[in-house]
Design a protein around this motif. Structure first.
Motif, mmCIF file in Angstrom:
data_model
loop_
_atom_site.group_PDB
_atom_site.id
_atom_site.type_symbol
_atom_site.label_atom_id
_atom_site.label_comp_id
_atom_site.label_asym_id
_atom_site.label_seq_id
_atom_site.Cartn_x
_atom_site.Cartn_y
_atom_site.Cartn_z
ATOM 1 N N THR A 48 -32.284 4.855 -74.279
ATOM 2 C CA THR A 48 -31.909 3.580 -73.668
ATOM 3 C C THR A 48 -31.880 3.720 -72.150
ATOM 4 O OG1 THR A 48 -30.609 2.951 -75.607
ATOM 5 C CG2 THR A 48 -30.100 1.811 -73.545
ATOM 6 N N THR A 71 -33.729 -4.032 -75.507
ATOM 7 C CA THR A 71 -32.512 -4.574 -76.114
ATOM 8 C C THR A 71 -31.973 -3.671 -77.215
ATOM 9 O OG1 THR A 71 -33.763 -5.917 -77.699
ATOM 10 C CG2 THR A 71 -33.148 -6.955 -75.614
ATOM 11 N N ARG A 72 -32.866 -2.890 -77.820
ATOM 12 C CA ARG A 72 -32.443 -1.973 -78.883
ATOM 13 C C ARG A 72 -33.470 -0.856 -79.013
ATOM 14 N NH1 ARG A 72 -34.001 -5.137 -84.436
ATOM 15 N NH2 ARG A 72 -36.049 -5.789 -83.731
ATOM 16 N N GLN A 74 -35.437 1.352 -81.893
ATOM 17 C CA GLN A 74 -35.781 1.434 -83.306
ATOM 18 C C GLN A 74 -36.471 2.747 -83.617
ATOM 19 O OE1 GLN A 74 -37.266 -2.190 -85.353
ATOM 20 N NE2 GLN A 74 -37.631 -2.887 -83.250
ATOM 21 N N ASP A 90 -33.095 0.351 -87.149
ATOM 22 C CA ASP A 90 -32.196 0.691 -86.059
ATOM 23 C C ASP A 90 -32.036 2.206 -85.997
ATOM 24 O OD1 ASP A 90 -29.674 1.336 -84.679
ATOM 25 O OD2 ASP A 90 -29.422 -0.839 -84.608
#
Length: 127
Positions: A48, A71-72, A74, A90
């Motif tokens: 991140t 945003t995320r 995976q 996730d």
């Protein structure tokens, strides 16, 4: 998948390597991060922090991609739990991320893109 994208790799030879060597084939050494016996959360936090992009993650017995879309994060991999298929889930909760060792590097940078554009083969790292 890399061959399908036009990268010249020794797919069979590379697939026979340990996960760390697969990462070292595609990522410059100074850009490889290792996590030994650390929580998955730390791996995801590092990806991140590094920013959007595609990362390769090598585990104890598996290799996959970490996709940070801003945003995320995976985990995208060939599922080995049940039917064989490609799944993206996730990274924090992916069963595939459970590992005593994570080796991670950002793909599509430095020499990797140059080799692709010039049609050069990426030599398999052998230690």
């Amino acid at each position: 998948m890399l061959e399908d994208a036009g990268f010249r790799v020794e797919r069979v030879r590379m697939a026979q390597q340990r996960a760390e060597y697969i990462v070292k084939t595609l990522v410059p050494p100074r850009r490889v991060w290792r996590f030994r016996n650390r929580p998955v959360r730390e791996v995801v936090e590092r990806v991140t922090k590094e920013g959007e992009g595609l990362y390769l993650v090598g585990l104890d017995y598996h290799v996959g991609f970490l996709w940070n879309d801003g945003t995320r994060v995976q985990m995208c991999h060939s599922s080995y739990l049940g039917t064989v298929e490609v799944v993206c889930e996730d990274a924090l909760t992916s069963p595939a991320m459970v590992s005593g060792y994570h080796v991670v590097g950002r793909l599509l940078e430095d020499g990797m893109l140059e080799a692709w554009l010039e049609g050069r083969a990426l030599p398999t790292f052998t230690g």
